[in-house]
Design an enzyme around this catalytic site. Structure first.
Site, PDB file in Angstrom:
ATOM      1  N   LYS A 109       0.831  -1.216   0.000  1.00 20.00           N
ATOM      2  CA  LYS A 109       0.000   0.000   0.000  1.00 20.00           C
ATOM      3  C   LYS A 109       0.867   1.268   0.000  1.00 20.00           C
ATOM      4  O   LYS A 109       1.870   1.330   0.710  1.00 20.00           O
ATOM      5  CB  LYS A 109      -0.876  -0.043   1.266  1.00 20.00           C
ATOM      6  N   ASN A 125     -11.437   5.854  -8.188  1.00 20.33           N
ATOM      7  CA  ASN A 125     -11.202   5.858  -6.746  1.00 20.33           C
ATOM      8  C   ASN A 125     -10.578   7.175  -6.355  1.00 20.33           C
ATOM      9  O   ASN A 125      -9.821   7.780  -7.114  1.00 20.33           O
ATOM     10  CB  ASN A 125     -10.319   4.689  -6.315  1.00 20.33           C
ATOM     11  N   GLY A 130      -7.096   8.578  -1.620  1.00 16.58           N
ATOM     12  CA  GLY A 130      -6.284   9.672  -1.083  1.00 16.58           C
ATOM     13  C   GLY A 130      -5.183   9.213  -0.162  1.00 16.58           C
ATOM     14  O   GLY A 130      -4.893   9.857   0.863  1.00 16.58           O
ATOM     15  N   ASN A 165       5.765   0.941  -1.634  1.00 12.21           N
ATOM     16  CA  ASN A 165       5.317   2.028  -2.506  1.00 12.21           C
ATOM     17  C   ASN A 165       5.312   3.313  -1.689  1.00 12.21           C
ATOM     18  O   ASN A 165       4.608   3.418  -0.685  1.00 12.21           O
ATOM     19  CB  ASN A 165       3.922   1.707  -3.054  1.00 12.21           C
ATOM     20  N   ASN A 203       6.004   6.590  -5.936  1.00  9.68           N
ATOM     21  CA  ASN A 203       4.796   7.001  -6.624  1.00  9.68           C
ATOM     22  C   ASN A 203       4.804   8.511  -6.812  1.00  9.68           C
ATOM     23  O   ASN A 203       4.618   9.262  -5.856  1.00  9.68           O
ATOM     24  CB  ASN A 203       3.593   6.551  -5.774  1.00  9.68           C
ATOM     25  N   CYS A 262       0.103   9.974  -7.932  1.00 15.61           N
ATOM     26  CA  CYS A 262      -1.212   9.835  -7.309  1.00 15.61           C
ATOM     27  C   CYS A 262      -2.078  11.035  -7.653  1.00 15.61           C
ATOM     28  O   CYS A 262      -1.725  12.169  -7.336  1.00 15.61           O
ATOM     29  CB  CYS A 262      -1.107   9.712  -5.789  1.00 15.61           C
ATOM     30  N   GLY A 315      -9.091   0.120 -14.524  1.00 10.61           N
ATOM     31  CA  GLY A 315      -9.929  -0.982 -14.982  1.00 10.61           C
ATOM     32  C   GLY A 315      -9.643  -1.302 -16.443  1.00 10.61           C
ATOM     33  O   GLY A 315      -8.812  -0.648 -17.086  1.00 10.61           O
ATOM     34  N   GLY A 372      -5.404  -2.017 -16.144  1.00  9.81           N
ATOM     35  CA  GLY A 372      -6.486  -2.765 -16.766  1.00  9.81           C
ATOM     36  C   GLY A 372      -6.210  -4.222 -17.057  1.00  9.81           C
ATOM     37  O   GLY A 372      -7.003  -4.874 -17.745  1.00  9.81           O
TER      38      GLY A 372
END
Lengths: 303, 247
Positions: A46, A70, A73, A101, A129, A132, A219, A246
């Site tokens: 996560k 989503n 946050g 991450n 990351n 985001c 997705g 996806g």
């Protein structure tokens, strides 16, 4: 003939290229009772920040044709909890390589988090990351400008000797320029892509569906965009890529690898079916047989 | 009682009140459910599953009550008898029956009454007395009254328009009937639960709802703030003791 699904990713051998993507696999250990986590190629943990975060107000999820938005946050327990509790707990469930991450709101925050992750024996790789879309400062800001991406990569590179991947945003004009900037600053690899910035409106209530208004779209609908990004970056850079976006089937894994990915992350599919990754891994040898592939490594970037 | 993926066929999918359907599934190998647990149902044409609480389960049978509130539940309502559904079963923690010594108070609002059916059965099976207070907008919306009465519960109804039972909200009815209880269990819309919160003592539980992504703890979409920090309603709940909710 037995099919060889193993790959070497930044010097680490994975038994197969399938990795649950960060933010779609809980804290990493929740599914240990449902299937053996050792079956996974690796696990991307996560997204973690310096301080614990509650994340955005709810609702945080909106269904869309071909996927979902989503706006979680970056809810997370903070880097100290990751290295002190969460990563060791996942490690106690499996010997699968673990990918921390890391997210941040400043160069220093990225640096400190990477330094702390570097000291953790349970963590095998670091994925930074810079993409985001769901936090209002930091996050994607660092991933939409080559100079800023370079600065984060430089700071993270100073902080760790573990394999370092930078996770890029598709919400840019030229993803290749950003990928090159990260490669030039010593990244060992790239993860692409994070979610696409989206929005839904509830026409009956005349309000945004998400409390945060915008969210990240993921997705099956984003798969062609991910394939395009991976293929363009693979042609321009010489470091390995974790392809993400996806992926829903063993065929998708093959396509992503032919596009240039060394390993493949599975995200939204886990939310629809928590058995998505093991199912896909089970199907991989049959698809390889059908396509006359004996070693999956041989197809990386052949297109 | 861990999560499992199961395929069950529909034996009934019937309108029982305006917009509310009773879905009965033939579940020959269903794992035992604790009252208050839920399932995630794959709906044709939709990407994410829909979380629906189990209203009642017994040998080989699973009963869900759901209200049509959007495209997913509308698609579910159109499925015929005989259709097969893919479900993730035994999700969430469920109610803690041990919290009750002798007298239980069950409070439900609207479609939130659904899990109180099995809760009532399980409490009664272990010899506890049950008082149920169910709130609806109007008389035609009333659910589960005969089912709970058949189990031996004392059932009070409150309707907002006064067309049945006590006129007003369940909070009004609670103050009017002054039930005797040593543990309470609440499930209903969030505004109802927040209004009840200050009127109830410690020693009870609230079953929370929120828009979910996965329903299995993976996405952190349905988080609520608790006295122990952020918690995932699907994974750590949906039932939380009153003293864990900082309302």
């Amino acid at each position: 003939m037995v099919k060889d699904t193993s790959v070497i990713l930044a010097g680490i051998r994975l038994k197969n290229p399938v990795i649950p993507a960060s933010g779609t696999f809980g804290l990493g250990y929740e599914m240990a009772g449902l299937f053996d986590l050792n079956r996974l190629g690796a696990i991307a943990l996560k997204g973690t920040t310096l301080e614990p975060r509650f994340g955005n107000p709810t609702p945080r999820i909106a269904e869309c044709p071909g996927g979902l938005l989503n706006a979680v946050g970056l809810q997370n327990p903070g880097i100290d909890a990751l290295v002190g509790e969460v990563a060791p707990k996942v490690r106690s469930c499996c010997s699968t390589p673990l990918i921390a991450n890391i997210s941040g709101f400043s160069l220093d925050e990225y640096g400190i988090c990477c330094e702390k992750a570097d000291t953790c024996d349970s963590i095998d790789m670091i994925e930074v990351n810079i993409s985001c879309p769901n936090v209002h400062q930091g996050g994607m800001v660092f991933g939409t400008d080559p100079k800023a991406a370079a600065a984060v990569t430089r700071r993270a590179r100073q902080a760790t000797r573990k394999p370092l991947f930078i996770k890029l945003s598709p919400n840019v004009t030229d993803i290749v320029a950003i990928a090159r900037a990260c490669e030039d600053e010593g990244a060992d690899g790239l993860t692409l892509i994070n979610t696409l910035l989206g929005m839904r409106i509830d026409i009956r209530r005349r309000k945004h569906v998400l409390a945060n208004r915008t969210g990240g779209f993921s997705g099956p609908a984003v798969f062609p965009i991910a394939i395009r990004c991976v293929n363009q970056v693979a042609a321009a850079c010489h470091i390995p890529i974790m392809g993400c976006g996806g992926v829903s089937s063993a065929e998708d894994v093959i396509e992503m690898m032919m596009a240039g990915a060394t390993a493949v992350q599975v995200g939204s599919a886990n939310l629809r079916d928590p058995l998505a990754c093991p199912t896909l891994i089970d199907n991989l040898p049959d698809v390889m047989q059908e396509l006359d592939i004996d070693r999956i490594e041989n197809i990386i970037g052949i297109v | 009682m861990t999560m499992e993926k199961r395929y069950y066929s529909i034996t009934a999918n019937t309108l029982v009140a305006p917009q509310v359907y009773r879905l009965e599934l033939a579940a020959p190998d269903a794992p035992p459910f604790r009252a208050g647990q839920f399932v995630e149902v794959a709906v044709p044409g939709k990407y994410l599953r829909r979380p629906i609480s189990v209203s009642f389960s017994d040998k080989g049978r699973l009963i869900l009550l759901y209200k049509v509130v959007g495209e997913g539940t509308r698609a579910l309502a159109s499925l015929p008898v005989g259709a097969e559904l893919e479900l993730l079963t035994s999700l969430g923690n469920g109610f803690d029956l041990d919290a009750c010594r002798e007298n239980a108070l069950l409070i439900g609002g609207g479609i939130g009454v659904a899990p109180l059916h099995q809760l009532c059965r399980d409490l009664r099976a272990s010899g506890r007395k049950v008082t149920a207070l169910l709130g609806f907008n109007t008389a035609s919306d009333i659910l589960l009254r005969p089912e709970l009465e058949e189990l031996g519960a004392t059932v009070h109804i409150a309707t907002l328009d006064g067309s049945a039972g006590i006129a007003g909200l369940v909070t009004d009815a609670l103050q009017q009937i002054q039930p005797v209880f040593d543990a309470f269990y609440v499930c209903g819309p969030m505004p109802m639960m927040r209004a009840l919160y200050p009127l109830l003592p410690d020693g009870g539980e609230f079953s929370l709802e929120e828009r979910m992504g996965c329903g299995t703890g993976l996405c952190f979409g349905c988080t609520v703030q608790t006295t122990d920090g952020p918690r995932r309603i699907c994974h750590d709940g949906p039932v939380f003791p009153k003293n864990q909710l900082p309302w």
